[in-house]
Design an enzyme around this catalytic site. Structure first.
Site, PDB file in Angstrom:
ATOM      1  CG  ASP A  42     -31.008 -10.731  15.094  1.00 25.57           C
ATOM      2  OD1 ASP A  42     -32.239 -10.615  15.027  1.00 25.57           O
ATOM      3  OD2 ASP A  42     -30.389 -10.834  16.189  1.00 25.57           O
ATOM      4  CE1 TYR A 102     -29.802   0.184  15.703  1.00 21.97           C
ATOM      5  CE2 TYR A 102     -29.919   1.649  17.589  1.00 21.97           C
ATOM      6  CZ  TYR A 102     -29.675   1.451  16.246  1.00 21.97           C
ATOM      7  OH  TYR A 102     -29.312   2.507  15.454  1.00 21.97           O
TER       8      TYR A 102
HETATM    9  C1  LIG Z   1     -23.771  -2.637  10.525  1.00 21.96           C
HETATM   10  C2  LIG Z   1     -25.213  -2.468  10.951  1.00 21.96           C
HETATM   11  C3  LIG Z   1     -25.819  -1.229  10.765  1.00 21.96           C
HETATM   12  C4  LIG Z   1     -27.163  -1.052  11.122  1.00 21.96           C
HETATM   13  N1  LIG Z   1     -27.752   0.171  10.893  1.00 21.96           N
HETATM   14  C5  LIG Z   1     -29.077   0.315  11.142  1.00 21.96           C
HETATM   15  C6  LIG Z   1     -29.757   1.529  10.822  1.00 21.96           C
HETATM   16  O1  LIG Z   1     -29.167   2.482  10.314  1.00 21.96           O
HETATM   17  N2  LIG Z   1     -31.086   1.604  11.083  1.00 21.96           N
HETATM   18  C7  LIG Z   1     -31.780   0.558  11.632  1.00 21.96           C
HETATM   19  O2  LIG Z   1     -32.994   0.666  11.816  1.00 21.96           O
HETATM   20  N3  LIG Z   1     -31.157  -0.584  11.956  1.00 21.96           N
HETATM   21  C8  LIG Z   1     -29.838  -0.729  11.721  1.00 21.96           C
HETATM   22  N4  LIG Z   1     -29.233  -1.923  12.013  1.00 21.96           N
HETATM   23  C9  LIG Z   1     -30.035  -3.020  12.585  1.00 21.96           C
HETATM   24  C10 LIG Z   1     -30.766  -3.762  11.475  1.00 21.96           C
HETATM   25  O3  LIG Z   1     -31.837  -2.984  10.988  1.00 21.96           O
HETATM   26  C11 LIG Z   1     -31.321  -5.074  12.016  1.00 21.96           C
HETATM   27  O4  LIG Z   1     -30.266  -5.901  12.421  1.00 21.96           O
HETATM   28  C12 LIG Z   1     -32.186  -5.788  10.976  1.00 21.96           C
HETATM   29  O5  LIG Z   1     -32.959  -6.759  11.620  1.00 21.96           O
HETATM   30  C13 LIG Z   1     -31.341  -6.430   9.902  1.00 21.96           C
HETATM   31  O6  LIG Z   1     -32.099  -7.048   8.917  1.00 21.96           O
HETATM   32  P1  LIG Z   1     -31.436  -8.267   8.101  1.00 21.96           P
HETATM   33  O7  LIG Z   1     -32.439  -8.779   7.154  1.00 21.96           O
HETATM   34  O8  LIG Z   1     -30.106  -7.844   7.576  1.00 21.96           O
HETATM   35  O9  LIG Z   1     -31.153  -9.286   9.300  1.00 21.96           O
HETATM   36  P2  LIG Z   1     -31.562 -10.794   9.615  1.00 21.96           P
HETATM   37  O10 LIG Z   1     -30.552 -11.204  10.634  1.00 21.96           O
HETATM   38  O11 LIG Z   1     -31.673 -11.601   8.383  1.00 21.96           O
HETATM   39  O12 LIG Z   1     -32.992 -10.663  10.272  1.00 21.96           O
HETATM   40  C14 LIG Z   1     -33.243  -9.946  11.456  1.00 21.96           C
HETATM   41  C15 LIG Z   1     -34.547 -10.407  12.097  1.00 21.96           C
HETATM   42  O13 LIG Z   1     -35.617 -10.329  11.160  1.00 21.96           O
HETATM   43  C16 LIG Z   1     -36.148 -11.638  10.890  1.00 21.96           C
HETATM   44  N5  LIG Z   1     -36.356 -11.741   9.444  1.00 21.96           N
HETATM   45  C17 LIG Z   1     -35.412 -11.548   8.485  1.00 21.96           C
HETATM   46  N6  LIG Z   1     -35.964 -11.700   7.281  1.00 21.96           N
HETATM   47  C18 LIG Z   1     -37.265 -12.002   7.463  1.00 21.96           C
HETATM   48  C19 LIG Z   1     -38.329 -12.286   6.570  1.00 21.96           C
HETATM   49  N7  LIG Z   1     -38.137 -12.270   5.244  1.00 21.96           N
HETATM   50  N8  LIG Z   1     -39.542 -12.588   7.094  1.00 21.96           N
HETATM   51  C20 LIG Z   1     -39.726 -12.626   8.440  1.00 21.96           C
HETATM   52  N9  LIG Z   1     -38.746 -12.344   9.325  1.00 21.96           N
HETATM   53  C21 LIG Z   1     -37.518 -12.031   8.844  1.00 21.96           C
HETATM   54  C22 LIG Z   1     -35.081 -12.593  11.359  1.00 21.96           C
HETATM   55  O14 LIG Z   1     -35.622 -13.858  11.648  1.00 21.96           O
HETATM   56  C23 LIG Z   1     -34.529 -11.868  12.552  1.00 21.96           C
HETATM   57  O15 LIG Z   1     -35.405 -12.002  13.639  1.00 21.96           O
HETATM   58  C24 LIG Z   1     -27.885  -2.123  11.690  1.00 21.96           C
HETATM   59  C25 LIG Z   1     -27.262  -3.352  11.882  1.00 21.96           C
HETATM   60  C26 LIG Z   1     -25.936  -3.539  11.513  1.00 21.96           C
HETATM   61  C27 LIG Z   1     -25.268  -4.871  11.746  1.00 21.96           C
END
Ligand SMILES: Cc1cc2nc3c(=O)[nH]c(=O)nc-3n(C[C@H](O)[C@H](O)[C@H](O)COP(=O)(O)OP(=O)(O)OC[C@H]3O[C@@H](n4cnc5c(N)ncnc54)[C@H](O)[C@@H]3O)c2cc1C
Ligand SMILES: *[C@@H]1O[C@H](CO)[C@@H](O)[C@H](O)[C@H]1NC(C)=O
Ligand SMILES: *[C@@H]1O[C@H](CO)[C@@H](O)[C@H](O)[C@H]1NC(C)=O
Ligand SMILES: *[C@@H]1O[C@H](CO)[C@@H](O)[C@H](O)[C@H]1NC(C)=O
Ligand SMILES: *[C@@H]1O[C@H](CO)[C@@H](O)[C@H](O)[C@H]1NC(C)=O
Ligand SMILES: *[C@@H]1O[C@H](CO)[C@@H](O)[C@H](O)[C@H]1NC(C)=O
Ligand SMILES: *[C@@H]1O[C@H](CO)[C@@H](O)[C@H](O)[C@H]1NC(C)=O
Ligand SMILES: *[C@@H]1O[C@H](CO)[C@@H](O)[C@H](O)[C@H]1NC(C)=O
Ligand SMILES: *[C@@H]1O[C@H](CO)[C@@H](O)[C@H](O)[C@H]1NC(C)=O
Length: 524
Positions: free
Chosen positions: A111, A471
């Site tokens: 996030d 984003y």
């Molecule tokens: C280096 C980088 C590259 C990226 N590239 C892309 C890309 O190519 N395409 C794209 O679409 N996005 C991209 N993103 C954004 C990314 O998709 C989001 O940040 C996404 O939310 C990350 O998911 P996470 O589980 O890693 O994050 P987390 O920080 O764990 O979760 C993000 C959000 O989802 C919620 N959440 C997480 N897990 C659950 C669950 N199991 N149930 C309910 N809610 C949950 C969290 O509470 C929070 O609100 C990128 C981000 C980064 C940092």
């Protein structure tokens, strides 16, 4: 499902204590509630980290992907529950609710504003990174993926079973499928197959009563909401069932860079006309940054990076016909397997073993800020000149322009909560990355990112100024302009006309607003 039914019965026997106000005073009761609920075969004690535990910081930091939120000043959770079994998720929800504690749900921790592990109110982190199994059924072209699995693990797992299957999702292999899918999930196959959410066919979700629901038992409204509306407002996703998609055995990638002196303005002009109308097999992302010019002074570098679902000859015929100003040549094109193309986006050389996709921890960490915008009509050359000038002045903030069109335009805006479909030619990501600590350094980068976003106002969508949920941008709605509550602003920017339906579903499935965070779906 039999075991979860038995579990449900045991949950019902938990005495319902009166709800106290959220504070650290509730922690002992919360912990006691967890230990009383634990199933003998899956002791929850092994999943609980309090600040006294010597591993607390490591467990917290292992899924922080923005150094801005890894400082001593960053508010810390009261407790981390790093679930090792589905029942730990259920009990955390029930006990946190009973004792008036807020939870933050984390899968991969990417996030951009740290909302999965930071809050200014007292909170518990429910971490899903240990729930990461992937079960692939090539014969049926489906897979079940747990929320804590990363995209790299999924891509590797698919390629391990088939060289003609893939899945349309993000470019960064360490993203968690929990957060990434529920926020939309786009990647280089978006123009051919849409978003990740367009290819999800079932899910397991822990609801506010601690029940495990699947698509059938949660119903189509809730299943709709968690595919792009941000599940953290509705429940905890345990796993997703996805439809795999077909990819050719050989795909082609290229990266071509041009500065203003090398004709970048003309090429960017043509890119805007063609990128969203090209063959769906071709995705050409445009990166823009301010760099030193060879002759001194500053210039703009335009990087065209692409994935083509086919081979070099057909690609060259296509670009020659539709995008001649790029001047793409055979020597620019690299053929590889689909799974290898995930290394290309990170400039990892071809030939590197693809098991690097299994690394859950990135090589290095940075401080970062992101914002987004949508563009609906090509920006004329005079506009581009204005943008180049602003970028050169601001210098430290880059942009990525991601083309839409193809499958993205065929899917109705109300099919999922993600509303940015037909009519969008590309999405902008603003990005600032830095390495130095310090509040003044950070404030400077935040300010510069907002300045570039402001300078782009004439060229992007307005009323609402659309933004991409994945984003995450805490600036949206954080102003008193117009006197609207913040949620009314980010709700419209992220979801447009789908916002009302999300609020309606929220009212039904979580009427006490237990699943809350700084940009969650509000009650009406
Ligand atoms: C280096 C980088 C590259 C990226 N590239 C892309 C890309 O190519 N395409 C794209 O679409 N996005 C991209 N993103 C954004 C990314 O998709 C989001 O940040 C996404 O939310 C990350 O998911 P996470 O589980 O890693 O994050 P987390 O920080 O764990 O979760 C993000 C959000 O989802 C919620 N959440 C997480 N897990 C659950 C669950 N199991 N149930 C309910 N809610 C949950 C969290 O509470 C929070 O609100 C990128 C981000 C980064 C940092
Ligand atoms: C920290 O917590 C983990 C998980 O609950 C537990 O296994 C470990 O023994 C604890 N360590 C210390 C030093 O308390
Ligand atoms: C896979 O497909 C076969 C044949 O269509 C079907 O019998 C089977 O039940 C499916 N398996 C799953 C897990 O859906
Ligand atoms: C790869 O496939 C083999 C054979 O099916 C299997 O044993 C192995 O566990 C798989 N590896 C991964 C990481 O999926
Ligand atoms: C650009 O030039 C400045 C000096 O004008 C220098 O400090 C900086 O390191 C250069 N940047 C790059 C990326 O070469
Ligand atoms: C590109 O098009 C030109 C004419 O428009 C043609 O002469 C040339 O052979 C084409 N090249 C490729 C690789 O298709
Ligand atoms: C940060 O900026 C403030 C206000 O300009 C200044 O007073 C302070 O000295 C700066 N701090 C550092 C560490 O540079
Ligand atoms: C923000 O950046 C702009 C553009 O560089 C600059 O003019 C302005 O003074 C900065 N504002 C703050 C508060 O730093
Ligand atoms: C909202 O903006 C105000 C004023 O700029 C700032 O103090 C506050 O921290 C911001 N809130 C968030 C959540 O970023």
């Amino acid at each position: 499902m039999a075991s979860s039914f038995a579990l449900l019965l045991s949950l019902l026997s938990i005495p319902l204590l009166s709800v106290s106000s959220a504070s650290s005073d509730s922690v002992p009761d919360f912990l006691q509630c967890l230990s009383h609920s634990s199933l003998p075969s899956y002791p929850i004690s092994e999943a609980i980290y309090t600040p006294q535990n010597s591993s607390f910081s490591d467990v917290l930091q292992s899924y922080i992907r923005n150094l801005r939120f890894m400082t001593p000043e960053t508010p810390k959770p009261l407790v981390i529950v790093a679930a090792k079994h589905e029942s730990h998720v259920q009990f955390t929800v029930i006990c946190a609710k009973t004792h008036g504690l807020e939870i933050r749900i984390r899968s991969g921790g990417h996030d951009y504003e740290g909302l999965s592990y930071v809050s200014s109110v007292p909170f518990v982190v429910l971490d899903l990174s240990n729930l990461r199994s992937i079960s692939i059924d090539i014969a049926n072209e489906t897979a079940w993926v747990q929320a804590g699995a990363t995209l790299g693990e999924l891509y590797y797992g698919i390629a391990n079973e088939s060289n003609v299957h893939g899945f349309p999702a993000g470019l960064c292999p360490t993203l968690g499928t929990g957060g990434h899918f529920t926020g939309g999930g786009y990647g280089a196959m978006m123009r051919k197959y849409g978003l990740s959410v367009d290819n999800i066919v079932d899910a397991q979700l822990v609801d506010v009563n601690g029940r495990i629901l699947d698509r059938e038992s949660m119903g189509e409204d809730l299943f709709w909401a968690i595919r792009g509306g941000g599940a953290a407002s509705f429940g905890v996703v345990l796993s997703w069932k996805i439809n795999l998609v077909r990819v050719p055995e050989t795909v082609t990638v290229f990266k071509v860079e041009r500065t203003l002196e090398e004709g970048a303005t003309e090429i960017v002009s043509q890119w805007q006309e063609v990128a969203s109308n090209l063959d769906e097999d071709l995705f050409i992302r445009l990166g823009l940054s301010s760099v030193n010019a060879t002759g001194g002074g500053k210039t703009i570098k335009a990087s065209f990076s692409a994935l083509f679902l086919g081979q070099t000859d057909r690609l060259l015929a296509l670009t020659n016909e539709s995008f001649p100003k790029l001047g793409l040549q055979k020597k620019d094109c690299i053929e590889m397997r689909w799974v290898e193309s995930h290394l290309f986006w990170f400039d990892i050389p071809k030939g590197t073993p693809v098991d690097v996709l299994l690394n859950r921890i990135p090589k290095f960490q940075i401080y970062l800020k992101r914002k987004s915008d949508y563009v609906k009509k090509p920006i004329p050359v005079e506009g581009l000149e204005v943008i180049w000038k602003a970028m050169i002045e601001i210098e430290k903030v880059g942009m990525a322009w991601n083309p839409y069109g193809g499958r993205m335009s065929e899917i109705p805006a109300s099919a999922t909560p993600f509303p940015h479909r037909a009519g969008n030619i590309f999405k902008i990501q603003y990005s600032a990355n830095w390495q130095e600590a310090g509040i003044n350094v950070t404030n400077n980068y935040l300010n510069l990112t907002r300045e570039l976003h402001k300078a782009m106002t004439p060229f992007v969508s307005n009323s609402p100024r659309e933004a991409f949920l994945n984003y995450r941008d805490i600036d949206i709605g954080n102003s008193t302009e117009g006197g609207f509550p913040a949620a009314a602003v980010y709700g419209k920017d992220y979801f447009k006309d789908n916002f009302e339906r999300l609020v309606h579903i929220k009212t039904i499935v979580d009427p006490d607003n237990f699943f809350v965070h700084e940009q969650s779906i509000p009650l009406p």
